[in-house]
Design an enzyme around this catalytic site. Structure first.
Site, PDB file in Angstrom:
ATOM      1  N   GLY A 263      -1.848   1.792  -4.040  1.00  0.00           N
ATOM      2  CA  GLY A 263      -2.493   0.551  -4.409  1.00  0.00           C
ATOM      3  C   GLY A 263      -1.834  -0.686  -3.824  1.00  0.00           C
ATOM      4  O   GLY A 263      -0.659  -0.911  -4.028  1.00  0.00           O
ATOM      5  N   CYS A 264      -2.601  -1.488  -3.129  1.00  0.00           N
ATOM      6  CA  CYS A 264      -2.097  -2.792  -2.736  1.00  0.00           C
ATOM      7  C   CYS A 264      -1.949  -3.613  -3.998  1.00  0.00           C
ATOM      8  O   CYS A 264      -2.874  -3.715  -4.784  1.00  0.00           O
ATOM      9  CB  CYS A 264      -3.080  -3.517  -1.839  1.00  0.00           C
ATOM     10  SG  CYS A 264      -3.451  -2.604  -0.364  1.00  0.00           S
ATOM     11  N   GLY A 265      -0.801  -4.192  -4.209  1.00  0.00           N
ATOM     12  CA  GLY A 265      -0.668  -5.175  -5.272  1.00  0.00           C
ATOM     13  C   GLY A 265      -0.495  -4.569  -6.638  1.00  0.00           C
ATOM     14  O   GLY A 265      -0.035  -5.227  -7.555  1.00  0.00           O
ATOM     15  N   GLN A 266      -0.867  -3.326  -6.797  1.00  0.00           N
ATOM     16  CA  GLN A 266      -0.448  -2.682  -8.027  1.00  0.00           C
ATOM     17  C   GLN A 266      -0.213  -1.229  -7.730  1.00  0.00           C
ATOM     18  O   GLN A 266      -1.062  -0.384  -7.932  1.00  0.00           O
ATOM     19  CB  GLN A 266      -1.461  -2.813  -9.147  1.00  0.00           C
ATOM     20  CG  GLN A 266      -0.859  -2.185 -10.399  1.00  0.00           C
ATOM     21  CD  GLN A 266      -1.863  -2.114 -11.500  1.00  0.00           C
ATOM     22  OE1 GLN A 266      -2.631  -3.046 -11.684  1.00  0.00           O
ATOM     23  NE2 GLN A 266      -1.886  -1.013 -12.222  1.00  0.00           N
TER      24      GLN A 266
ATOM     25  N   CYS B  83       0.862  -1.175   0.000  1.00  0.00           N
ATOM     26  CA  CYS B  83       0.000   0.000   0.000  1.00  0.00           C
ATOM     27  C   CYS B  83       0.897   1.223   0.000  1.00  0.00           C
ATOM     28  O   CYS B  83       1.804   1.315   0.801  1.00  0.00           O
ATOM     29  CB  CYS B  83      -0.845   0.055   1.256  1.00  0.00           C
ATOM     30  SG  CYS B  83      -1.889  -1.367   1.475  1.00  0.00           S
TER      31      CYS B  83
END
Lengths: 285, 285
Positions: free
Chosen positions: B111-114, A112
């Site tokens: 963004g988590c993961g992106q 995050c």
């Protein structure tokens, strides 16, 4: 670090908006700030970070440092943040020789707020072998209680992650940001710049509200800390890297509950609570 | 999309490890997978994504598509994922003319993961003006109930985010990943590849377990959806972009509770619950 010229462009971490609830009532709600900050290293654009904006100079320095884009502290000349143009200008006397190579590759992590690591994340290894720091259950519980006083923004606005450098049960430094990776980088930046207060006491436990994913374990290991505590869960790669680097993971740490992973003899169960009904029913995080 | 050659390299979303709890009991705990997948577009390395690995072809296509690196669907020839080398090879007949420029700039989002968007995130604008979709409170409640059946991985392992394309109270497609941005991209990729099932029914509501930050609002707006529902909170930039694009935000939606932001006349309060003590005490997310 008084020789480094630093702007002090802190901005309020929260602002208040009006929301409509399920009863049709309108009331004020604090929300987390989120600001774009484009980082320039010796006038070259490196990245744009989305951040709370509460400690931008430390964030930028910690980010560049953790990306291996800043070498010796002696080389750092100035960090100037100007929110009017959403830019942070970092001036250093020397750039890493492999700068181009580092900027060429990027890994988008689960992070995050800081989802990118230049270079191949999983090829990175900690600069040092980690200490076999033991952890007493009683110390963990005291630490969790002490941490309760620190997550100001989260309490009022939510939508942020908190990270802390701790010495046993004592919280040395605590940072929140819209992304947990900004928080980690800000902690590193504050330490590196000598802004973290008591530098005598060495951090031996790292706490995060976020998930224990690959890059979190890697960053903590690179800070030389071998105990990583989180309120949230773990991922496969997080566990793999923790084993490889010798980091003890304490997941889902809330109140008296936790899940220790590969803790071996390092976790000392000196405060086992009495079992109550429902102790196995846990909310996932 | 039967003309596109797709590998089907799905991997299990969870695995089980042993954990030690606060009582000193060892028991099995499911954890989320997290795998590195390096994306090559016509043999050029673009990025490495950290993903659950449950739908890698759709993720890669959705990622490239949302980054503006894939143009027309007709140009897409093949997507081959090989976990042995942690690589996804994407072959297209044509690359965007501004590829270099796009790859030159990156924004690290919350963004988590992106966490990365190539190009300047906040300069992007939705391709279309958004519909003024109204939302009935009763429909929202039915949708939240229907969503309960979908978050398999989260229920067993935690540490993942879920996103859903919905038509009113109906869940059209639901995807989980270690990062909510992977989930969004996978949904987009599944739609674009025609793998999302019923393509007749158009999605008019987007649901995410994650926070409503700038890039989430932007991506949903770019999908032409003007209602964004989340179990979590919002950030300043998320609210700003929602206003600019005409996206109605429903934050902290859990059970009967929600916080509607700038909903104006679009939210129809047709199912106002009876007030109970403590209705104002909410956990932050």
């Amino acid at each position: 670090m008084s020789d480094v010229q630093l702007s002090h462009a802190r901005l309020p971490a929260t602002l208040t908006i009006e929301v409509l609830d399920e009863f049709g009532d309108i009331h004020p709600q604090a929300i987390a700030a989120e600001r774009a900050l484009t980082v320039y290293l010796n006038k070259r654009e490196i990245v744009t970070l989305m951040t709370l904006g509460a400690d931008p100079e430390a964030l930028v320095v910690g980010y560049l440092r953790n990306q291996g884009l800043l070498g010796s502290r002696r080389d750092l000349v100035a960090v100037h943040v100007d929110w009017d143009v959403e830019a942070a200008a970092v001036v250093t006397r020397r750039l890493p020789e492999d700068l181009e190579e580092r900027l060429g590759q990027r890994t988008v992590t689960t992070g995050c707020g800081q989802g990118t690591v230049f270079g191949r994340l999983l090829d990175s290894i900690p600069k040092q072998t980690l200490p076999d720091t033991p952890l007493q259950q009683s110390v963990l519980y005291s630490l969790l209680e002490n941490l309760g006083a620190h997550n100001e923004t989260y309490k009022s606005a939510g939508a942020v992650h908190g990270c802390a450098l701790c010495h046993q049960a004592e919280v040395l430094d605590f940072v929140e940001d819209v992304g947990r990776h900004n928080a980690v980088d800000t902690l590193a930046g504050r330490q590196w710049l000598g802004l973290a207060g008591d530098e005598e006491r060495l951090a031996d436990i790292f706490y995060t509200t976020g998930r224990l994913t690959s890059e979190m374990v890697l960053k903590v290991a690179q800070m030389g800390i071998s105990v990583l505590v989180s309120r949230s869960g773990v991922t496969q790669k997080g566990v793999e890297l923790a084993e490889r680097f010798g980091v003890m993971l304490i997941a889902r740490a809330k109140g008296r509950h936790f899940q220790a992973i590969r803790s071996g003899q390092r976790l000392i169960l000196d405060a086992v609570p009495a079992k109550r009904p429902g102790d196995r029913l846990r909310a996932r995080t």
